[in-house]
Scaffold this active site. Structure first.
Site, PDB file in Angstrom:
ATOM      1  N   ARG A   1       0.813  -1.055   0.135  1.00 18.19           N
ATOM      2  CA  ARG A   1      -0.202   0.241  -0.053  1.00 18.19           C
ATOM      3  C   ARG A   1       0.848   1.328   0.092  1.00 18.19           C
ATOM      4  O   ARG A   1       1.886   1.145   0.758  1.00 18.19           O
ATOM      5  CB  ARG A   1      -1.056  -0.091   1.106  1.00 18.19           C
ATOM      6  CG  ARG A   1      -1.558   1.359   1.248  1.00 18.19           C
ATOM      7  CD  ARG A   1      -2.716   1.067   2.675  1.00 18.19           C
ATOM      8  NE  ARG A   1      -3.415   2.318   3.054  1.00 18.19           N
ATOM      9  CZ  ARG A   1      -3.062   2.988   4.281  1.00 18.19           C
ATOM     10  NH1 ARG A   1      -2.115   2.601   4.888  1.00 18.19           N
ATOM     11  NH2 ARG A   1      -3.937   4.110   4.368  1.00 18.19           N
TER      12      ARG A   1
ATOM     13  N   ARG B   1     -12.090  19.568   9.638  1.00 18.09           N
ATOM     14  CA  ARG B   1     -11.400  19.853  10.703  1.00 18.09           C
ATOM     15  C   ARG B   1     -11.811  21.358  11.294  1.00 18.09           C
ATOM     16  O   ARG B   1     -12.447  22.148  10.245  1.00 18.09           O
ATOM     17  CB  ARG B   1      -9.681  20.328  10.566  1.00 18.09           C
ATOM     18  CG  ARG B   1      -9.117  18.889   9.873  1.00 18.09           C
ATOM     19  CD  ARG B   1      -7.650  19.083   9.703  1.00 18.09           C
ATOM     20  NE  ARG B   1      -7.175  17.914   9.022  1.00 18.09           N
ATOM     21  CZ  ARG B   1      -6.398  17.067   9.903  1.00 18.09           C
ATOM     22  NH1 ARG B   1      -6.712  16.960  11.079  1.00 18.09           N
ATOM     23  NH2 ARG B   1      -6.078  16.095   9.273  1.00 18.09           N
TER      24      ARG B   1
ATOM     25  N   LYS C   1     -13.267   2.185   0.505  1.00 25.15           N
ATOM     26  CA  LYS C   1     -13.017   2.007   2.016  1.00 25.15           C
ATOM     27  C   LYS C   1     -14.335   2.215   2.714  1.00 25.15           C
ATOM     28  O   LYS C   1     -14.990   3.620   2.702  1.00 25.15           O
ATOM     29  CB  LYS C   1     -11.956   3.034   2.373  1.00 25.15           C
ATOM     30  CG  LYS C   1     -10.594   2.868   1.773  1.00 25.15           C
ATOM     31  CD  LYS C   1      -9.474   3.909   2.083  1.00 25.15           C
ATOM     32  CE  LYS C   1      -9.188   4.006   3.359  1.00 25.15           C
ATOM     33  NZ  LYS C   1      -7.793   5.057   3.421  1.00 25.15           N
TER      34      LYS C   1
ATOM     35  N   THR D   1      -6.620  -1.723   9.907  1.00 26.37           N
ATOM     36  CA  THR D   1      -6.508  -0.639  10.829  1.00 26.37           C
ATOM     37  C   THR D   1      -6.298  -1.258  12.238  1.00 26.37           C
ATOM     38  O   THR D   1      -7.228  -2.145  12.649  1.00 26.37           O
ATOM     39  CB  THR D   1      -7.524   0.196  11.161  1.00 26.37           C
ATOM     40  OG1 THR D   1      -8.006   0.617   9.560  1.00 26.37           O
ATOM     41  CG2 THR D   1      -7.283   1.280  11.938  1.00 26.37           C
TER      42      THR D   1
END
Length: 588
Positions: A106, A147, A296, A356
């Site tokens: 990856r 954010r 994803k 993850t």
């Protein structure tokens, strides 16, 4: 006089002469029957595979090929992805990770520059060439980063439980009463009662008032908030593209350098995949190949209605991105969602990766916690096609050990007698086609005769993927003339791709010299299917899937050749080649 049939003699018979060579699947030389059988070993004679008696001598013998150097490398079914980064950027370390078990590498475009990614890709291709085995490169797009703005106090502010806090579009520096939220899409999509999560879920806010360009929230979980902390929106579907300007530039670069898979972050709905497909079609350079698309799954909106099924249908593979998914969903829901995603992918034969924090503690420690080992094992028992390492291999102290540990867990789980029970618990749905009938038959035949592998000849990978969907109990050797297809298939459960007529398939001679991935082995035959069967035997030997001449292979192919997705022929072939059966080799 003896007949040609008996004079050609068996690959398992004792012979008085030196080693005899199987050239393109045909036995050469004359032999005398000794009336008894002894096991034969396989030896490598240049570009040809040789079967010899234990007494065979001569210059033709170089390296024993009964157990190839990398034989154990092909014994697993679950694949491994390793993220490359500062701890794994050298050619030597990438090679070590490959040898330790990594099938796909990856490239995380959230970090580093483009030139660095090209260097990593070039190193992957060199290793692929050295070991004559397809290796896929996955480019991972960063996706939108939501954010808050900045605070006047650079150390941040502390928000007390149940206090009111305002998020607005004003660019003025924030304080403990308000801060900028420079994302009007979040404000527009949020409703009273919706939750907002700050700093990877460390703080939780609930919207209690909505106005023109602002939200007033109640602080449900207190904590410290500082500049540019991330915001997650688990209750809202945002009307934004998953592709930022940076992502679009990165995608165009990926198409230029030729990555094999592209992972799309921040997928919320099927339309996001359609946007990606359209953009790839527009930006693909002349002569470039279309990469496989991996979605994803990290947003709760993917589970609304039939969105997950549609997303799986549109893309080529799925990643269970448990980082953001674990932030936006309750922790107790994540294992259930993981199983749901895996089952959905398995039903349609799409590869699925679990990612993850799989071995998070190995970033700093040489061994994982027992809970992490159980987590990896659970993904394997669930039937995932692949498991992934992120920071463990990219920035940790023990990248090689992390990959090796994953492979150890894979080997242990797949040898467990309960594993097949769990895998077979998912019902296999077959389409009423000749291809699915042949594939299902191949699986049953392989089980009945204890075959060493199923060999699938495939153009664009669809036949091999259907075979992988059934999770047979033996490896799937997928032979394809297209290196792009071979690389795509390297991610799929149990599939080990090969190109036909490729050198010596990664064997090494006694002098340690390696074979070149792009070199080809010339071969001619008046019978195309005979050539197909010889390729099957040659590839199975190279991978160490067969160790004696009488080992059996189940071969599927489509005739006429060149018909994509068609499998209408099935054959059982001994490892010695299509000319040999029951120990007898035919010669012309």
């Amino acid at each position: 006089m003896v007949s040609i049939r008996s004079a050609a003699l068996l690959l398992l018979a004792t012979c008085e002469s030196d080693a005899y060579v199987v050239r393109s699947g045909r036995a050469l030389g004359s032999f005398v029957a000794r009336g008894r059988r002894t096991p034969l070993r396989m030896v490598l004679a240049g570009p040809e595979k040789t079967f010899s008696s234990e007494k065979a001598t001569g210059d033709a013998m170089k390296a024993v090929a009964s157990v190839p150097k990398l034989a154990q490398r092909w014994r697993k079914s679950t694949k491994q992805l390793a993220t490359l980064g500062p701890a794994s950027s050298t050619p030597e370390m990438i090679e070590n990770l490959f040898l330790a078990g990594a099938d796909v590498f990856r490239l995380n475009f959230s970090h580093g520059d483009k030139e660095q990614k090209l260097e990593l890709l070039n190193n992957i291709r060199k290793i692929e060439s050295k070991y004559s085995h397809p290796i896929a490169a996955l480019g991972d797009l960063q996706g939108p980063k939501l954010r808050v703005g900045q605070f006047s106090d650079k150390s941040g502010v502390y928000l007390e439980k149940d206090q009111k806090f305002r998020l607005d579009l004003d660019s003025a520096a924030g304080n403990n009463k308000r801060v900028q939220l420079p994302h009007p899409e979040i404000i527009a999509a949020s409703e009273v009662g919706h939750n907002l999560l700050v700093d990877d879920g460390k703080m939780k806010l609930t919207v209690i008032e909505k106005g023109d360009g602002f939200l007033v929230c109640n602080v449900d979980v207190e904590g410290k908030i500082s500049d540019r902390k991330g915001v997650n929106t688990p209750d809202s579907v945002l009307q934004i593209s998953p592709l930022t300007p940076k992502d679009r530039a990165d995608l165009e670069y990926m198409l230029e350098i030729g990555v094999d898979w592209v992972a799309l972050s921040f997928v919320q709905r099927p339309e996001d995949i359609e946007e990606m497909i359209k953009l790839i079609a527009e930006k693909l350079p002349p002569g470039g190949h279309v990469p496989a698309i991996m979605a994803k799954i990290e947003k709760p909106s993917c589970f609304l209605g039939d969105s997950l099924e549609k997303i799986v249908e549109l893309c080529d593979g799925i990643m269970v991105a448990r980082g953001d998914l674990g932030v936006e969903c309750p922790p107790e829901d994540v294992p259930l969602l993981q199983k749901t995603i895996i089952d959905t992918c398995r039903k349609v034969g799409k590869p699925v990766v679990v990612a993850t924090q799989m071995l998070e503690s190995m970033i700093d420690n040489p061994t994982p916690t027992r809970a992490e080992a159980s987590d990896v094992a659970t993904a394997i028992y669930d039937g995932a096609d692949a498991i992934m390492l992120s920071a463990e291999s990219a920035a940790g102290k023990y990248p090689e050990e992390s990959v090796a540990m994953q492979q150890r867990i894979i080997n242990r789980v797949e040898s467990d007698r309960h594993y097949r029970d769990y895998i077979n618990a998912t019902p296999l749905s077959l389409e009423k086609t000749a291809t699915d009938a042949v594939i299902a038959s191949a699986r049953q035949i392989a089980n009945t005769i204890d075959a060493k592998a199923i060999v699938s000849f495939t153009l664009r990978g669809s036949t091999a993927l259907r075979c992988s969907k059934g999770r047979p109990g033996v490896p799937i050797l997928a032979i394809t003339p297209f290196k792009e297809t071979a690389r795509h298939l390297s991610l799929s459960w149990g599939v080990y791709p090969e190109l036909p007529h490729v050198g010596n398939y990664g064997f090494v001679d006694e002098d340690g010299s390696e074979n070149i991935y792009d070199s080809t082995q010339s071969s001619s035959s008046s019978d195309d299917f005979d050539l197909v069967l010889r390729d099957a035997c040659r590839a199975a030997l190279s991978k160490g899937l067969v160790t004696t001449p009488e080992d059996l292979l189940v071969v599927t192919a489509g005739i006429p050749f060149g018909t994509s997705g068609a499998a209408n022929v099935i054959r059982i072939v001994p490892a010695a080649g299509p000319q040999c059966w029951d120990g007898v080799c035919r010669v012309d």
